[in-house]
Design a protein around this motif. Structure first.
Motif, PDB file in Angstrom:
ATOM      1  N   LEU A  53       0.868  -1.179   0.000  1.00 15.68           N
ATOM      2  CA  LEU A  53       0.000   0.000   0.000  1.00 15.68           C
ATOM      3  C   LEU A  53       0.902   1.225   0.000  1.00 15.68           C
ATOM      4  CD1 LEU A  53      -3.007   0.999   0.480  1.00 15.68           C
ATOM      5  CD2 LEU A  53      -2.451   0.990   2.915  1.00 15.68           C
ATOM      6  N   ARG A  54       0.710   2.085  -0.977  1.00 15.59           N
ATOM      7  CA  ARG A  54       1.590   3.247  -1.094  1.00 15.59           C
ATOM      8  C   ARG A  54       1.328   4.248   0.024  1.00 15.59           C
ATOM      9  NH1 ARG A  54       2.403   5.219  -6.901  1.00 15.59           N
ATOM     10  NH2 ARG A  54       3.609   3.316  -6.785  1.00 15.59           N
ATOM     11  N   CYS A  55       2.400   4.688   0.666  1.00 17.01           N
ATOM     12  CA  CYS A  55       2.278   5.687   1.726  1.00 17.01           C
ATOM     13  C   CYS A  55       2.118   7.069   1.086  1.00 17.01           C
ATOM     14  CB  CYS A  55       3.534   5.654   2.592  1.00 17.01           C
ATOM     15  SG  CYS A  55       3.501   6.845   3.952  1.00 17.01           S
ATOM     16  N   VAL A  56       1.286   7.931   1.692  1.00 22.57           N
ATOM     17  CA  VAL A  56       1.100   9.268   1.119  1.00 22.57           C
ATOM     18  C   VAL A  56       2.204  10.226   1.584  1.00 22.57           C
ATOM     19  CG1 VAL A  56      -1.392   9.058   0.830  1.00 22.57           C
ATOM     20  CG2 VAL A  56      -0.477   9.968   2.975  1.00 22.57           C
ATOM     21  N   ASP A  57       2.981   9.811   2.584  1.00 24.92           N
ATOM     22  CA  ASP A  57       3.997  10.706   3.149  1.00 24.92           C
ATOM     23  C   ASP A  57       5.435  10.364   2.775  1.00 24.92           C
ATOM     24  OD1 ASP A  57       2.289  12.390   4.345  1.00 24.92           O
ATOM     25  OD2 ASP A  57       2.685  11.760   6.414  1.00 24.92           O
ATOM     26  N   CYS A  58       5.665   9.114   2.393  1.00 28.46           N
ATOM     27  CA  CYS A  58       7.054   8.709   2.117  1.00 28.46           C
ATOM     28  C   CYS A  58       7.037   7.700   0.969  1.00 28.46           C
ATOM     29  CB  CYS A  58       7.705   8.138   3.389  1.00 28.46           C
ATOM     30  SG  CYS A  58       7.348   6.406   3.716  1.00 28.46           S
TER      31      CYS A  58
ATOM     32  N   VAL B  81      -3.941   0.868   9.735  1.00 30.74           N
ATOM     33  CA  VAL B  81      -2.653   0.274   9.373  1.00 30.74           C
ATOM     34  C   VAL B  81      -1.583   1.368   9.414  1.00 30.74           C
ATOM     35  CG1 VAL B  81      -3.715  -1.518   7.938  1.00 30.74           C
ATOM     36  CG2 VAL B  81      -2.971   0.622   6.872  1.00 30.74           C
ATOM     37  N   ARG B  82      -0.346   0.951   9.620  1.00 28.47           N
ATOM     38  CA  ARG B  82       0.765   1.883   9.727  1.00 28.47           C
ATOM     39  C   ARG B  82       1.771   1.632   8.630  1.00 28.47           C
ATOM     40  NH1 ARG B  82       4.157   0.588  13.197  1.00 28.47           N
ATOM     41  NH2 ARG B  82       3.082  -1.163  14.164  1.00 28.47           N
TER      42      ARG B  82
ATOM     43  N   PHE C 156      -9.189  -1.470  15.212  1.00 25.99           N
ATOM     44  CA  PHE C 156     -10.290  -0.900  14.433  1.00 25.99           C
ATOM     45  C   PHE C 156     -10.620   0.477  14.987  1.00 25.99           C
ATOM     46  CE2 PHE C 156     -11.172  -5.505  13.971  1.00 25.99           C
ATOM     47  CZ  PHE C 156     -11.258  -5.576  12.590  1.00 25.99           C
ATOM     48  N   ARG C 157     -11.229   1.301  14.151  1.00 26.52           N
ATOM     49  CA  ARG C 157     -11.853   2.525  14.638  1.00 26.52           C
ATOM     50  C   ARG C 157     -13.316   2.473  14.232  1.00 26.52           C
ATOM     51  NH1 ARG C 157      -8.919   7.944  13.428  1.00 26.52           N
ATOM     52  NH2 ARG C 157      -7.548   6.997  14.988  1.00 26.52           N
TER      53      ARG C 157
ATOM     54  N   SER D 214      -2.924   4.891   8.291  1.00 30.26           N
ATOM     55  CA  SER D 214      -3.977   5.012   7.276  1.00 30.26           C
ATOM     56  C   SER D 214      -5.189   4.222   7.747  1.00 30.26           C
ATOM     57  CB  SER D 214      -3.527   4.442   5.932  1.00 30.26           C
ATOM     58  OG  SER D 214      -2.289   4.967   5.557  1.00 30.26           O
ATOM     59  N   LYS D 215      -6.332   4.621   7.228  1.00 28.34           N
ATOM     60  CA  LYS D 215      -7.576   3.933   7.593  1.00 28.34           C
ATOM     61  C   LYS D 215      -8.091   3.164   6.379  1.00 28.34           C
ATOM     62  CE  LYS D 215      -9.846   7.638   8.772  1.00 28.34           C
ATOM     63  NZ  LYS D 215     -10.908   8.529   9.302  1.00 28.34           N
TER      64      LYS D 215
END
Ligand SMILES: [Zn+2]
Length: 186
Positions: free
Chosen positions: A23-28, A55-56, A40-41, A64-65
């Motif tokens: 899963l591509r990270c949006v920050d790195c 997930v981290r 869960f949230r 990320s959610k």
């Protein structure tokens, strides 16, 4: 016919931990994420419910959610399952992470590298008789039958080609049960 197998061996493919997510990270630049311990949230908005799996990023820790349920009526979710979301139930984390529909909706795939093992019974192959092996999957780990068979028997790829009859295409990745026969040495 003399080629009827007289021994049937059960093999099992099983996960040893949860797989990572591609899963591509949006920050790195990282493209790998983990559920970690699994959380869960749950957010109730009136009578509608959102449930996410958190997930981290394995590199920068950004959370990320992943949408598990989006705007579903509270009543549509089984109360025991809802409790499981609130309690971060581990079985529920695993079942949602491995759910292909959730993966597709959230655009991730699973990275099973190092997250599974093959259980084989301790049995000597009798060289004179064909042996049938039934491979079962406790978890949907994608494997190539050809490679799994080579690993489980300690065979080279050539031996697999020469001595194995597989009931599915041996080079096509699959994650559900199949059987194969180890032919006797001539
Ligand atoms: Zn990152």
């Amino acid at each position: 016919m003399s080629s009827q197998p007289h021994t049937v061996l059960p093999w099992v493919v099983r996960r040893t931990r949860l797989p990572l997510l591609s899963l591509r990270c949006v920050d790195c630049p990282s493209e790998s994420a983990t559920t970690g311990a699994g959380r869960f949230r749950v957010n109730a908005n009136g009578k509608l419910l959102h449930v996410w799996l958190l997930v981290r990023c394995v590199s920068c820790d950004r959370t990320s959610k992943l949408a598990v349920h989006e705007r579903v009526p509270v009543r549509a979710i089984d109360p025991a399952t809802l409790d499981g979301y609130h309690d971060n139930d581990q079985e529920l984390v695993a079942s949602r992470l491995l759910d292909p529909l959730i993966a597709r909706r959230n655009r991730f795939s699973l990275d099973w590298t190092g997250a599974w093992e093959l259980h084989t019974p301790q049995a000597r192959l009798d060289e004179r008789w064909p042996v049938r092996v039934e491979v079962g999957f406790d978890d949907p780990v994608p494997v190539r039958p050809e490679r799994l068979i080579a690993q489980g028997l300690g065979f080279s790829r050539n031996e697999v080609l020469r001595r194995i009859k597989c009931d599915v295409p041996p080079r096509r990745t699959r994650s559900a049960g199949f059987t194969f026969t180890v032919m006797a040495v001539d």
